[in-house]
Write a protein that holds these residues in place. Structure first.
Motif, mmCIF file in Angstrom:
data_model
loop_
_atom_site.group_PDB
_atom_site.id
_atom_site.type_symbol
_atom_site.label_atom_id
_atom_site.label_comp_id
_atom_site.label_asym_id
_atom_site.label_seq_id
_atom_site.Cartn_x
_atom_site.Cartn_y
_atom_site.Cartn_z
ATOM 1 N N PRO A 166 0.805 -1.225 0.000
ATOM 2 C CA PRO A 166 0.000 0.000 0.000
ATOM 3 C C PRO A 166 0.834 1.269 0.000
ATOM 4 O O PRO A 166 1.960 1.304 0.511
ATOM 5 N N VAL A 167 0.283 2.301 -0.592
ATOM 6 C CA VAL A 167 0.776 3.666 -0.400
ATOM 7 C C VAL A 167 0.034 4.212 0.814
ATOM 8 O O VAL A 167 -1.187 4.120 0.895
ATOM 9 N N VAL A 168 0.775 4.744 1.784
ATOM 10 C CA VAL A 168 0.175 5.292 3.000
ATOM 11 C C VAL A 168 0.238 6.812 2.933
ATOM 12 O O VAL A 168 1.303 7.390 2.689
ATOM 13 N N LEU A 169 -0.895 7.453 3.142
ATOM 14 C CA LEU A 169 -0.992 8.909 3.139
ATOM 15 C C LEU A 169 -1.335 9.399 4.534
ATOM 16 O O LEU A 169 -2.333 8.979 5.120
ATOM 17 N N SER A 273 3.991 2.735 8.110
ATOM 18 C CA SER A 273 5.042 2.665 7.085
ATOM 19 C C SER A 273 5.743 1.323 7.081
ATOM 20 O O SER A 273 6.379 0.954 6.084
ATOM 21 N N ALA A 274 5.652 0.566 8.169
ATOM 22 C CA ALA A 274 6.282 -0.757 8.216
ATOM 23 C C ALA A 274 5.625 -1.725 7.250
ATOM 24 O O ALA A 274 6.226 -2.746 6.890
ATOM 25 N N LEU A 278 5.344 3.037 0.100
ATOM 26 C CA LEU A 278 5.695 4.454 0.086
ATOM 27 C C LEU A 278 4.835 5.168 1.110
ATOM 28 O O LEU A 278 3.641 4.888 1.230
ATOM 29 N N LEU A 279 5.443 6.085 1.855
ATOM 30 C CA LEU A 279 4.724 6.928 2.801
ATOM 31 C C LEU A 279 4.663 8.338 2.229
ATOM 32 O O LEU A 279 5.693 8.893 1.829
ATOM 33 N N VAL A 280 3.465 8.926 2.168
ATOM 34 C CA VAL A 280 3.274 10.269 1.616
ATOM 35 C C VAL A 280 2.809 11.189 2.741
ATOM 36 O O VAL A 280 1.783 10.924 3.385
ATOM 37 N N VAL A 281 3.558 12.260 2.959
ATOM 38 C CA VAL A 281 3.205 13.247 3.983
ATOM 39 C C VAL A 281 3.319 14.636 3.357
ATOM 40 O O VAL A 281 3.910 14.809 2.287
ATOM 41 N N GLY A 282 2.767 15.627 4.031
ATOM 42 C CA GLY A 282 2.760 16.969 3.463
ATOM 43 C C GLY A 282 3.465 17.978 4.352
ATOM 44 O O GLY A 282 3.751 17.737 5.526
ATOM 45 N N ARG A 283 3.742 19.114 3.773
ATOM 46 C CA ARG A 283 4.207 20.286 4.517
ATOM 47 C C ARG A 283 3.602 21.508 3.836
ATOM 48 O O ARG A 283 3.400 21.528 2.611
ATOM 49 N N GLU A 284 3.299 22.521 4.620
ATOM 50 C CA GLU A 284 2.714 23.721 4.054
ATOM 51 C C GLU A 284 3.774 24.504 3.298
ATOM 52 O O GLU A 284 4.904 24.653 3.762
ATOM 53 N N THR A 285 3.419 24.994 2.122
ATOM 54 C CA THR A 285 4.340 25.787 1.314
ATOM 55 C C THR A 285 4.812 26.992 2.126
ATOM 56 O O THR A 285 4.020 27.668 2.772
ATOM 57 N N ILE A 297 11.237 10.902 8.053
ATOM 58 C CA ILE A 297 12.294 10.839 7.045
ATOM 59 C C ILE A 297 13.478 10.037 7.577
ATOM 60 O O ILE A 297 14.104 9.257 6.853
ATOM 61 N N ARG A 298 13.772 10.209 8.845
ATOM 62 C CA ARG A 298 14.930 9.527 9.434
ATOM 63 C C ARG A 298 14.643 8.060 9.744
ATOM 64 O O ARG A 298 15.542 7.219 9.646
ATOM 65 N N HIS A 299 13.413 7.733 10.136
ATOM 66 C CA HIS A 299 13.168 6.420 10.722
ATOM 67 C C HIS A 299 12.225 5.516 9.945
ATOM 68 O O HIS A 299 12.187 4.307 10.226
ATOM 69 N N ALA A 300 11.457 6.026 9.002
ATOM 70 C CA ALA A 300 10.515 5.167 8.277
ATOM 71 C C ALA A 300 11.276 4.103 7.491
ATOM 72 O O ALA A 300 12.306 4.400 6.866
ATOM 73 N N PRO A 301 10.789 2.859 7.486
ATOM 74 C CA PRO A 301 11.483 1.791 6.771
ATOM 75 C C PRO A 301 11.220 1.771 5.273
ATOM 76 O O PRO A 301 11.718 0.887 4.576
ATOM 77 N N CYS A 302 10.420 2.703 4.772
ATOM 78 C CA CYS A 302 10.168 2.791 3.333
ATOM 79 C C CYS A 302 10.507 4.205 2.864
ATOM 80 O O CYS A 302 10.809 5.082 3.672
ATOM 81 N N ALA A 303 10.468 4.413 1.561
ATOM 82 C CA ALA A 303 10.694 5.749 1.015
ATOM 83 C C ALA A 303 9.591 6.691 1.497
ATOM 84 O O ALA A 303 8.454 6.271 1.697
#
Length: 310
Positions: A166-169, A273-274, A278-285, A297-303
């Motif tokens: 799965p892609v996780v959002l 994410s385990a 792919l893990l998809v997260v956001g940040r405000e522009t 970003i540091r610890h997730a086992p996937c991209a």
């Protein structure tokens, strides 16, 4: 399937010669193949600029092949149908990658850059680029291989024939963002993968929004079906369902599961994410990634794909 309309149609990856950047380049090549886009390889650092189109990478007599040359040739053999363009620039790494991000659909970087990026500390390039890029940035962990994106094979069939994980959002249902949701649905559709959407909430946030806070039940899941699911019907679940409803209609072939969980998002997304490709997260522009995104970003086992929005 809908396609993203984000300007120049390409995938760009930063190359510094480290094993991590080569893992990122292979991930980027696979993503470019899935999306049927050209792949751009970018090496930033000192020295004369050299550019070439692969597989016809010209290495003049007397000049040793660079890390960029070697990466380009390896990828051209591994992905012979892929249009690969290699470029080297003397511009410092972060500046060069940010400029490239403005002119590409997705920028890909390794999670642990080595010394090839002008002496930046481990991980500094990835964090700096994800904090400021105008387009989605995918951070690929060291050691990432193609099988990591797919379900385990148990019957002896080729790994590449296994379905995608799965892609996780990660989504805040109170502040849904079209660019973030579109990227996740688009990515899942290109992989024919299910999309799992995680909305984590706290009581203080729910009270601030004026939402009805549920009782002891603190987790709800909603499947495809008719949208009624088996959740507890609280306002958080309804907000998430409402945010996703138009996207379900646009991507009818994508299986979507909604997960409403109580607590801060970081731990929930790390657990999800385990079991993700792919893990998809956001940040405000205009703002850098928050503490939870930096930790993922540091610890997730996937991209991890970080998508600017708003």
């Amino acid at each position: 399937m809908e396609a993203m309309n984000t300007g120049t149609r390409s995938i760009t990856v930063g190359i510094d010669g480290s094993p991590t950047s080569l893992d990122a380049a292979d991930w980027a090549a696979r993503e470019a193949r899935r999306r049927r886009l050209p792949l751009r390889l970018l090496h930033a650092g000192t020295g004369p600029a050299v550019s070439g189109r692969v597989p016809d990478v010209d290495v003049p007599a007397g000049r040793t092949r660079t890390a960029l040359d070697r990466a380009a040739i390896q990828l051209s053999y591994a992905h012979p149908a892929l249009d690969i363009i290699a470029r080297r620039t003397g511009t410092p790494a972060v500046q060069a990658l940010l400029a490239a991000a403005a002119d590409t659909e997705t920028l890909v970087v390794g999670s642990r850059g080595a010394t090839g990026f002008a002496g930046f500390q481990v991980g500094a390039v990835a964090l700096a680029v994800t904090a400021r890029a105008e387009r989605p940035v995918v951070v690929v962990r060291a050691g990432e291989i193609p099988e990591d994106e797919r379900a385990p094979v148990t019957d002896g069939s080729p790994p590449e024939s296994a379905p995608y994980l799965p892609v996780v959002l990660g989504l805040d249902a109170g502040r849904p963002a079209d660019a973030l949701i579109r990227y996740a649905f688009d990515t899942a559709a290109f992989r024919s993968a299910p999309l799992h959407v995680v909305h984590a909430w706290t009581r203080s946030e729910a009270y601030a929004r004026g939402a009805r806070v549920p009782g002891p039940e603190n987790t709800a899941e909603r499947g495809d079906g008719d949208g009624n699911g088996d959740g507890n019907g609280d306002g958080e679940g309804r907000a998430l369902a409402g945010a996703l409803q138009p996207w379900r209609r646009r991507f009818p072939g994508t299986t979507v599961r909604e997960h409403v969980v109580q607590g801060h998002p970081g731990p929930h997304l790390l657990r999800a994410s385990a079991r993700a490709g792919l893990l998809v997260v956001g940040r405000e522009t205009g703002a850098g990634p928050g503490r939870a995104v930096r930790s993922l970003i540091r610890h997730a086992p996937c991209a991890v794909a970080v998508v600017p929005h708003g």
